[in-house]
Design a protein around this motif. Structure first.
Motif, mmCIF file in Angstrom:
data_model
loop_
_atom_site.group_PDB
_atom_site.id
_atom_site.type_symbol
_atom_site.label_atom_id
_atom_site.label_comp_id
_atom_site.label_asym_id
_atom_site.label_seq_id
_atom_site.Cartn_x
_atom_site.Cartn_y
_atom_site.Cartn_z
ATOM 1 N N GLN A 2 0.933 -0.931 0.344
ATOM 2 C CA GLN A 2 0.141 0.073 0.069
ATOM 3 C C GLN A 2 1.000 1.397 -0.154
ATOM 4 O OE1 GLN A 2 -3.158 0.739 2.031
ATOM 5 N NE2 GLN A 2 -4.610 -0.594 0.879
ATOM 6 N N ASP A 7 -1.572 7.908 -2.436
ATOM 7 C CA ASP A 7 -3.217 8.130 -1.805
ATOM 8 C C ASP A 7 -3.630 9.668 -1.844
ATOM 9 O OD1 ASP A 7 -5.217 8.442 0.170
ATOM 10 O OD2 ASP A 7 -3.371 6.457 1.751
ATOM 11 N N GLY A 61 -10.485 14.632 0.530
ATOM 12 C CA GLY A 61 -11.637 13.587 1.124
ATOM 13 C C GLY A 61 -11.255 13.069 2.938
ATOM 14 N N ILE A 62 -12.388 11.942 3.006
ATOM 15 C CA ILE A 62 -12.160 10.796 3.876
ATOM 16 C C ILE A 62 -11.824 10.318 3.503
ATOM 17 C CG2 ILE A 62 -13.986 12.900 4.860
ATOM 18 C CD1 ILE A 62 -15.445 9.358 4.752
ATOM 19 N N HIS A 63 -11.163 8.899 3.859
ATOM 20 C CA HIS A 63 -11.173 7.874 4.206
ATOM 21 C C HIS A 63 -11.944 7.001 4.116
ATOM 22 C CE1 HIS A 63 -6.969 8.713 4.068
ATOM 23 N NE2 HIS A 63 -7.356 9.897 5.143
HETATM 24 N N1 GTP Z 1 -13.008 10.301 -0.581
HETATM 25 C C1 GTP Z 1 -13.265 9.230 -1.352
HETATM 26 N N2 GTP Z 1 -13.199 8.011 -1.638
HETATM 27 C C2 GTP Z 1 -13.945 7.387 -1.990
HETATM 28 C C3 GTP Z 1 -14.765 8.527 -3.112
HETATM 29 N N3 GTP Z 1 -15.192 7.216 -4.290
HETATM 30 C C4 GTP Z 1 -14.677 6.167 -3.681
HETATM 31 N N4 GTP Z 1 -13.569 5.926 -2.794
HETATM 32 C C5 GTP Z 1 -12.789 5.356 -2.335
HETATM 33 O O1 GTP Z 1 -12.472 4.886 -1.839
HETATM 34 C C6 GTP Z 1 -11.563 3.985 -1.231
HETATM 35 C C7 GTP Z 1 -10.499 4.033 0.283
HETATM 36 O O2 GTP Z 1 -10.284 4.893 0.524
HETATM 37 P P1 GTP Z 1 -9.556 5.134 1.215
HETATM 38 O O3 GTP Z 1 -10.005 5.285 2.914
HETATM 39 O O4 GTP Z 1 -8.699 6.533 1.520
HETATM 40 O O5 GTP Z 1 -8.495 3.740 1.390
HETATM 41 P P2 GTP Z 1 -6.677 3.145 1.488
HETATM 42 O O6 GTP Z 1 -5.772 4.855 1.118
HETATM 43 O O7 GTP Z 1 -6.157 2.229 0.732
HETATM 44 O O8 GTP Z 1 -6.550 3.214 2.685
HETATM 45 P P3 GTP Z 1 -5.786 4.105 3.974
HETATM 46 O O9 GTP Z 1 -4.507 3.623 4.196
HETATM 47 O O10 GTP Z 1 -6.534 3.681 5.688
HETATM 48 O O11 GTP Z 1 -6.338 5.690 3.693
HETATM 49 C C8 GTP Z 1 -10.251 5.059 -2.217
HETATM 50 O O12 GTP Z 1 -10.477 3.632 -3.227
HETATM 51 C C9 GTP Z 1 -11.811 5.928 -2.879
HETATM 52 O O13 GTP Z 1 -11.331 5.982 -4.582
HETATM 53 C C10 GTP Z 1 -15.413 9.016 -2.644
HETATM 54 O O14 GTP Z 1 -16.640 10.167 -3.408
HETATM 55 N N5 GTP Z 1 -14.598 9.722 -1.830
#
Ligand code: GTP
Length: 306
Positions: A2, A7, A61-63
């Motif tokens: 990852q 990100d 954005g949020i996670h």
């Molecule tokens: N914020 C956001 N995420 C979205 C949206 N639609 C889909 N996603 C997806 O949600 C997924 C999860 O995001 P994160 O929680 O940041 O995933 P990650 O980076 O693997 O996890 P962390 O390492 O914990 O940050 C990503 O692949 C985004 O593309 C949206 O409208 N807003």
């Protein structure tokens, strides 16, 4: 793995800056084991909504995955109760440090309960649509329950009009004759004795209550029992003829307009001392193609609006 992947939630600039009230996911499939007082833990199939606010104006954005995985833990490793929901909300906030200080979870599901018949001693399943909303706002937790209770309502106006027709039929049939007890009894038991019937309708009470933030368990059964005992004519599960007759008696003894049902429910919610409540009574009329509706709230400052 990852760490080599881009990100953008953390690194990309926001297209446009600004705070957002809620960001998250809706319609998440979430089976879980639900706990509530006086019920064995129940497997339910919920649809979940999960949100945090985004108060960091320039964050992209949020996670989403962090919210999703916290819910998954609730579904696979825990039972759902006020404590575990509070833990999930805490983890929403702690996994969004600097981004969010509010979080909310909404679970919508059907609660299947065994319900006893009125007289025959049988039992059957009856499902109650339930929504639980839990929120944490800068450290302050709150819970809200929404519940639908389905019952039968017989129109008091229609009952009076039907009684008048029965009286008229009696007057026409016997036209001033002196009658003995047996003749009257026989006539009452004949189809002529019930020349008109009042209309009744399937009716639904939608009730929303705000719970104390320090509750240690949900108590859905007692809320359902309180509402059904007050309405007196809840829709039945298992029904033998003796139950059907008792249901007819209960309907006849509890004639109600939507206003009557609303006042009954309002009184029991007042007695139960909920911090706040909202109710909507829907009588799905059989006389009209439209419905009769009554709405009431506790009426506190910054509380539910009618
Ligand atoms: N914020 C956001 N995420 C979205 C949206 N639609 C889909 N996603 C997806 O949600 C997924 C999860 O995001 P994160 O929680 O940041 O995933 P990650 O980076 O693997 O996890 P962390 O390492 O914990 O940050 C990503 O692949 C985004 O593309 C949206 O409208 N807003």
């Amino acid at each position: 793995m990852q760490s080599n992947m881009p990100d953008i939630a953390d690194t990309a600039p926001a297209l446009q800056t600004g705070k957002l009230d809620w960001v998250g996911m809706a319609d998440i499939e979430l089976p879980f084991i639900f706990e509530s007082r006086d019920l064995a833990p129940l497997h339910v199939n919920a649809k979940a909504r999960a949100f945090v606010n985004l108060h960091k104006e320039d964050a992209k954005g949020i996670h989403m995955s962090r919210l999703f995985l916290a819910l998954d833990t609730l579904s696979t490793e825990q039972h759902v109760n006020p404590q575990t929901i509070a833990q999930a909300l805490d983890s929403f906030i702690s996994s969004h440090e600097g981004l969010s200080d509010q979080a909310k979870i909404e679970f919508k599901f059907e609660l299947p309960l065994r319900r006893k018949s009125l007289l025959s001693g049988k039992a059957g399943w009856k499902s109650y649509p339930l929504t639980i909303e839990a929120k944490i706002d800068r450290g302050v937790l709150s819970f809200e329950l929404s519940l639908d209770v389905t019952y039968s309502s017989t129109c008091p106006c229609s009952a009076a009009l039907a009684r008048q027709l029965i009286q008229q039929a009696f007057a026409e049939q016997f036209n001033g004759q002196a009658l003995n007890h047996e003749q009257v009894l026989n006539w009452l038991g004949s189809t002529d004795g019930i020349v008109a019937t009042p209309h009744s309708q399937r009716s639904i009470a939608n009730v929303k209550v705000k719970l104390d933030s320090n509750i240690t368990e949900f108590d859905i059964l007692s809320l359902i029992n309180t509402l059904e005992n007050e309405l007196k004519t809840p829709v039945q599960a298992a029904v033998k003829r003796e139950d059907e007759q008792e249901f007819a008696r209960l309907n006849g003894q509890n004639l109600m307009f939507c206003e009557d049902a609303a006042r009954k429910i309002k009184a029991v919610l007042e007695d139960a001392q909920y911090a706040d409540y909202w109710l909507q009574i829907n009588h799905y009329e059989s006389l009209h193609a439209h419905d009769a509706v009554a709405i009431a709230v506790k009426g506190i400052d910054d509380g539910y609006q009618p």
